[in-house]
Design a protein around this motif. Structure first.
Motif, PDB file in Angstrom:
ATOM      1  N   MET A   1       0.974  -1.161  -0.109  1.00 40.55           N
ATOM      2  CA  MET A   1      -0.094   0.073   0.040  1.00 40.55           C
ATOM      3  C   MET A   1       0.823   1.397   0.073  1.00 40.55           C
ATOM      4  O   MET A   1       0.681   2.247  -0.833  1.00 40.55           O
ATOM      5  N   LEU A   2       1.902   1.208   0.745  1.00 37.56           N
ATOM      6  CA  LEU A   2       2.715   2.461   0.905  1.00 37.56           C
ATOM      7  C   LEU A   2       3.566   2.700  -0.430  1.00 37.56           C
ATOM      8  O   LEU A   2       3.461   3.689  -0.905  1.00 37.56           O
ATOM      9  N   ARG A   3       3.745   1.592  -1.258  1.00 36.70           N
ATOM     10  CA  ARG A   3       4.230   1.824  -2.573  1.00 36.70           C
ATOM     11  C   ARG A   3       3.426   2.536  -3.577  1.00 36.70           C
ATOM     12  O   ARG A   3       3.682   3.181  -4.347  1.00 36.70           O
ATOM     13  N   GLN A   4       2.072   1.907  -3.444  1.00 39.10           N
ATOM     14  CA  GLN A   4       1.105   2.194  -4.444  1.00 39.10           C
ATOM     15  C   GLN A   4       0.737   3.935  -4.369  1.00 39.10           C
ATOM     16  O   GLN A   4       0.719   4.493  -5.206  1.00 39.10           O
ATOM     17  N   ILE A   5       0.888   4.207  -2.663  1.00 35.52           N
ATOM     18  CA  ILE A   5       0.408   5.721  -2.734  1.00 35.52           C
ATOM     19  C   ILE A   5       1.646   6.526  -3.216  1.00 35.52           C
ATOM     20  O   ILE A   5       1.362   7.675  -4.019  1.00 35.52           O
ATOM     21  N   ALA A 110       3.067  16.374   1.245  1.00 33.73           N
ATOM     22  CA  ALA A 110       1.569  16.630   1.517  1.00 33.73           C
ATOM     23  C   ALA A 110       0.841  15.438   1.356  1.00 33.73           C
ATOM     24  O   ALA A 110      -0.117  15.245   2.163  1.00 33.73           O
ATOM     25  N   ALA A 111       0.991  14.718   0.185  1.00 32.42           N
ATOM     26  CA  ALA A 111       0.218  13.426  -0.131  1.00 32.42           C
ATOM     27  C   ALA A 111       0.229  12.308   0.928  1.00 32.42           C
ATOM     28  O   ALA A 111      -0.839  11.631   1.223  1.00 32.42           O
ATOM     29  N   VAL A 112       1.537  11.945   1.044  1.00 34.20           N
ATOM     30  CA  VAL A 112       1.811  10.739   1.640  1.00 34.20           C
ATOM     31  C   VAL A 112       2.629  10.868   3.032  1.00 34.20           C
ATOM     32  O   VAL A 112       2.861   9.809   3.832  1.00 34.20           O
ATOM     33  N   LYS A 113       2.579  12.143   3.698  1.00 40.81           N
ATOM     34  CA  LYS A 113       2.997  12.516   4.971  1.00 40.81           C
ATOM     35  C   LYS A 113       4.504  11.806   5.317  1.00 40.81           C
ATOM     36  O   LYS A 113       4.782  11.275   6.346  1.00 40.81           O
ATOM     37  N   PHE A 114       5.195  12.068   4.007  1.00 43.83           N
ATOM     38  CA  PHE A 114       6.634  11.657   4.079  1.00 43.83           C
ATOM     39  C   PHE A 114       7.397  12.776   4.816  1.00 43.83           C
ATOM     40  O   PHE A 114       7.133  13.764   5.077  1.00 43.83           O
ATOM     41  N   GLN A 115       8.674  12.315   5.131  1.00 43.99           N
ATOM     42  CA  GLN A 115       9.740  13.127   5.767  1.00 43.99           C
ATOM     43  C   GLN A 115      10.845  13.739   4.965  1.00 43.99           C
ATOM     44  O   GLN A 115      11.306  12.965   4.147  1.00 43.99           O
ATOM     45  N   LEU A 116      11.018  14.907   4.929  1.00 37.62           N
ATOM     46  CA  LEU A 116      12.226  15.521   4.218  1.00 37.62           C
ATOM     47  C   LEU A 116      13.491  15.597   5.157  1.00 37.62           C
ATOM     48  O   LEU A 116      13.323  16.037   5.989  1.00 37.62           O
ATOM     49  N   VAL A 117      14.487  14.798   4.909  1.00 41.42           N
ATOM     50  CA  VAL A 117      15.665  14.655   5.618  1.00 41.42           C
ATOM     51  C   VAL A 117      16.786  15.245   4.612  1.00 41.42           C
ATOM     52  O   VAL A 117      16.857  15.221   3.450  1.00 41.42           O
ATOM     53  N   GLN A 118      18.025  15.534   5.359  1.00 44.82           N
ATOM     54  CA  GLN A 118      19.232  15.842   4.667  1.00 44.82           C
ATOM     55  C   GLN A 118      19.655  14.863   3.643  1.00 44.82           C
ATOM     56  O   GLN A 118      19.530  13.693   4.176  1.00 44.82           O
ATOM     57  N   PRO A 134       9.661   7.476   4.219  1.00 42.93           N
ATOM     58  CA  PRO A 134       8.524   7.484   5.057  1.00 42.93           C
ATOM     59  C   PRO A 134       8.807   7.562   6.344  1.00 42.93           C
ATOM     60  O   PRO A 134      10.203   7.099   6.996  1.00 42.93           O
ATOM     61  N   PRO A 135       7.778   7.862   7.481  1.00 41.06           N
ATOM     62  CA  PRO A 135       8.202   8.031   8.779  1.00 41.06           C
ATOM     63  C   PRO A 135       8.049   6.501   9.207  1.00 41.06           C
ATOM     64  O   PRO A 135       7.605   5.546   8.660  1.00 41.06           O
ATOM     65  N   PRO A 136       8.495   6.113  10.382  1.00 44.33           N
ATOM     66  CA  PRO A 136       8.569   4.890  11.178  1.00 44.33           C
ATOM     67  C   PRO A 136       6.878   4.574  10.924  1.00 44.33           C
ATOM     68  O   PRO A 136       5.816   5.302  11.263  1.00 44.33           O
ATOM     69  N   GLY A 140      13.262   2.829   5.706  1.00 50.40           N
ATOM     70  CA  GLY A 140      14.079   1.643   5.104  1.00 50.40           C
ATOM     71  C   GLY A 140      13.440   1.097   3.887  1.00 50.40           C
ATOM     72  O   GLY A 140      14.093   0.344   3.328  1.00 50.40           O
ATOM     73  N   LYS A 141      12.079   1.177   3.862  1.00 51.65           N
ATOM     74  CA  LYS A 141      11.454   0.615   2.687  1.00 51.65           C
ATOM     75  C   LYS A 141      11.724   1.217   1.351  1.00 51.65           C
ATOM     76  O   LYS A 141      11.816   0.562   0.197  1.00 51.65           O
ATOM     77  N   VAL A 142      11.664   2.450   1.423  1.00 54.68           N
ATOM     78  CA  VAL A 142      11.844   3.283   0.202  1.00 54.68           C
ATOM     79  C   VAL A 142      12.617   4.558   0.274  1.00 54.68           C
ATOM     80  O   VAL A 142      12.315   5.318   1.420  1.00 54.68           O
ATOM     81  N   MET A 143      13.326   5.369  -0.586  1.00 54.82           N
ATOM     82  CA  MET A 143      13.750   6.510  -0.712  1.00 54.82           C
ATOM     83  C   MET A 143      13.549   7.274  -1.679  1.00 54.82           C
ATOM     84  O   MET A 143      13.480   6.669  -2.988  1.00 54.82           O
ATOM     85  N   SER A 144      13.251   8.631  -1.823  1.00 53.69           N
ATOM     86  CA  SER A 144      12.945   9.276  -3.100  1.00 53.69           C
ATOM     87  C   SER A 144      13.923  10.354  -3.167  1.00 53.69           C
ATOM     88  O   SER A 144      14.111  11.222  -2.202  1.00 53.69           O
ATOM     89  N   THR A 145      14.650  10.606  -4.204  1.00 53.26           N
ATOM     90  CA  THR A 145      15.548  11.959  -4.601  1.00 53.26           C
ATOM     91  C   THR A 145      15.270  12.372  -5.762  1.00 53.26           C
ATOM     92  O   THR A 145      14.568  11.697  -6.621  1.00 53.26           O
ATOM     93  N   CYS A 146      16.037  13.502  -6.235  1.00 51.56           N
ATOM     94  CA  CYS A 146      15.537  14.436  -7.448  1.00 51.56           C
ATOM     95  C   CYS A 146      16.840  14.929  -7.887  1.00 51.56           C
ATOM     96  O   CYS A 146      17.744  15.323  -7.204  1.00 51.56           O
ATOM     97  N   LEU A 147      16.786  15.307  -9.317  1.00 52.72           N
ATOM     98  CA  LEU A 147      17.983  15.761  -9.925  1.00 52.72           C
ATOM     99  C   LEU A 147      17.486  16.671 -10.942  1.00 52.72           C
ATOM    100  O   LEU A 147      16.606  16.186 -11.911  1.00 52.72           O
ATOM    101  N   TYR A 148      17.670  18.176 -10.760  1.00 46.27           N
ATOM    102  CA  TYR A 148      17.080  19.066 -11.599  1.00 46.27           C
ATOM    103  C   TYR A 148      18.263  19.482 -12.746  1.00 46.27           C
ATOM    104  O   TYR A 148      19.267  19.564 -12.203  1.00 46.27           O
TER     105      TYR A 148
END
Length: 329
Positions: A1-5, A110-118, A134-136, A140-148
């Motif tokens: 479910m987490l991945r789908q969101i 805002a959509a999935v209540k994830f946390q932004l960390v350094q 994602p919060p506890p 550990g299940k997923v991480m997202s990053t971005c390249l502009y």
């Protein structure tokens, strides 16, 4: 479910973007054709990247951003899926840093209540300074990053999120993608020349990755130059303006004495204020003539400027100021 969101959220933001190929069969063909030259088209993008040893293109696990992904053949079996957005908003949108990455991460948070960390150390400094996790108990299940890249942005999903001892396995792949992306990027990779469109001057920047455009500040008329540093410890937005009169910051009750992010050529004062988005607003001033000042508004992507980034900001401000001073004569 987490991945789908997460997938639904990223997909809605990047809807209608270029995927580079139309499915795994095409991607597999590209990978096979490129094997002799050690390069492959990154699934979900238009980038040709020499894959580091230990990585291969293979079908994505259920819940990926697309039908194919880049897989690590060792342990843990990292999967990296990428989605490219080539419909970057107009320059007026850049009041949020850095352009598309901040917009995407803000919407996801805002959509999935994830946390932004350094950003972890294994992610190259070309990437967005923060990662989305994602919060506890799902950390550990997923991480997202971005390249502009200026003309596009790449969103990455890494599964599983690496622990502190495994990040080095991902670093070569992320660096290879960043290096290949330079070939199509519209950003300025220093050392090089950066044109400020409103003032019509060119700054010679000695370090960093930069973009320049025009923007309007709230409550002001007309356009102003906007210079954005994409790389480094954190994103930095610089809005310079030449005005008549003496520098006024010393009389401001909220001024900071001897800020470390300006050189001795500037007034030894700065105005600092927290921004609602967790960033920091800064104002510095330099007297460039007896009755003329260079007032610079800045926005820093973190609540405070760390000591390790202060010297780089001071150098960049001097280089921009020199271009403006030269252009005044």
């Amino acid at each position: 479910m987490l991945r789908q969101i997460v997938i639904i959220a990223i997909g809605s933001i990047f809807a209608g973007t270029a995927a580079g190929t139309s499915g795994y069969a095409a991607l597999q063909s590209v990978g096979n054709q490129a094997s002799s030259v050690k390069a492959a088209q990154v699934p979900g993008t238009s980038l040709l990247v020499p894959l580091p040893s230990g990585w291969e293109i293979a079908p994505a696990l259920p819940g990926g951003l697309g039908p194919a992904a880049i897989h690590y053949k060792g342990s843990p079996g990292f999967e990296v899926t990428v989605k490219q957005n080539d419909k970057v908003p107009h320059a007026e949108f850049v009041m949020s840093l850095p352009f598309e990455c901040d917009s995407m991460f803000g919407a996801l948070q805002a959509a999935v209540k994830f946390q932004l960390v350094q950003r972890p150390e294994f992610i190259p400094e070309e990437y967005y300074s923060r990662v989305l996790v994602p919060p506890p108990p799902n950390q550990g299940k997923v991480m997202s990053t971005c390249l502009y890249l200026g003309n596009s942005a790449l969103a990455f999903m890494i599964r599983p999120a690496p622990n502190s001892g495994d990040g080095w396995k991902l670093a070569p792949l992320l660096q290879a993608i960043a290096d290949s992306a330079r070939q199509t990027s519209t950003l300025m990779y220093a050392p090089g020349s950066l044109k400020l469109p409103v003032m019509g001057v060119t700054a010679l920047m000695s370090s960093g990755i930069w973009a320049a455009g025009a923007t309007s500040l709230p409550g002001s008329s007309g356009k102003r130059d906007l210079v954005v540093r994409i790389s480094g410890t954190s994103e930095l937005k610089i809005v310079p303006k030449v005005l008549p009169g003496p520098c006024p910051l010393e009389s401001n009750p909220n001024h900071k004495k001897a800020p470390p992010y300006v050189s001795a050529k500037w007034e030894p004062f700065a105005w600092e204020a927290p921004a609602p988005n967790g960033q920091l607003q800064l104002t510095v001033c330099r007297q460039i003539a007896p009755a003329k000042m260079l007032l610079v508004n800045m926005e820093y992507g973190e609540p405070a400027v760390p000591a390790g980034d202060a010297a780089g900001i001071a150098t960049a401000l001097d280089e921009i100021a020199q271009a403006i001073i030269t252009g005044q004569h």
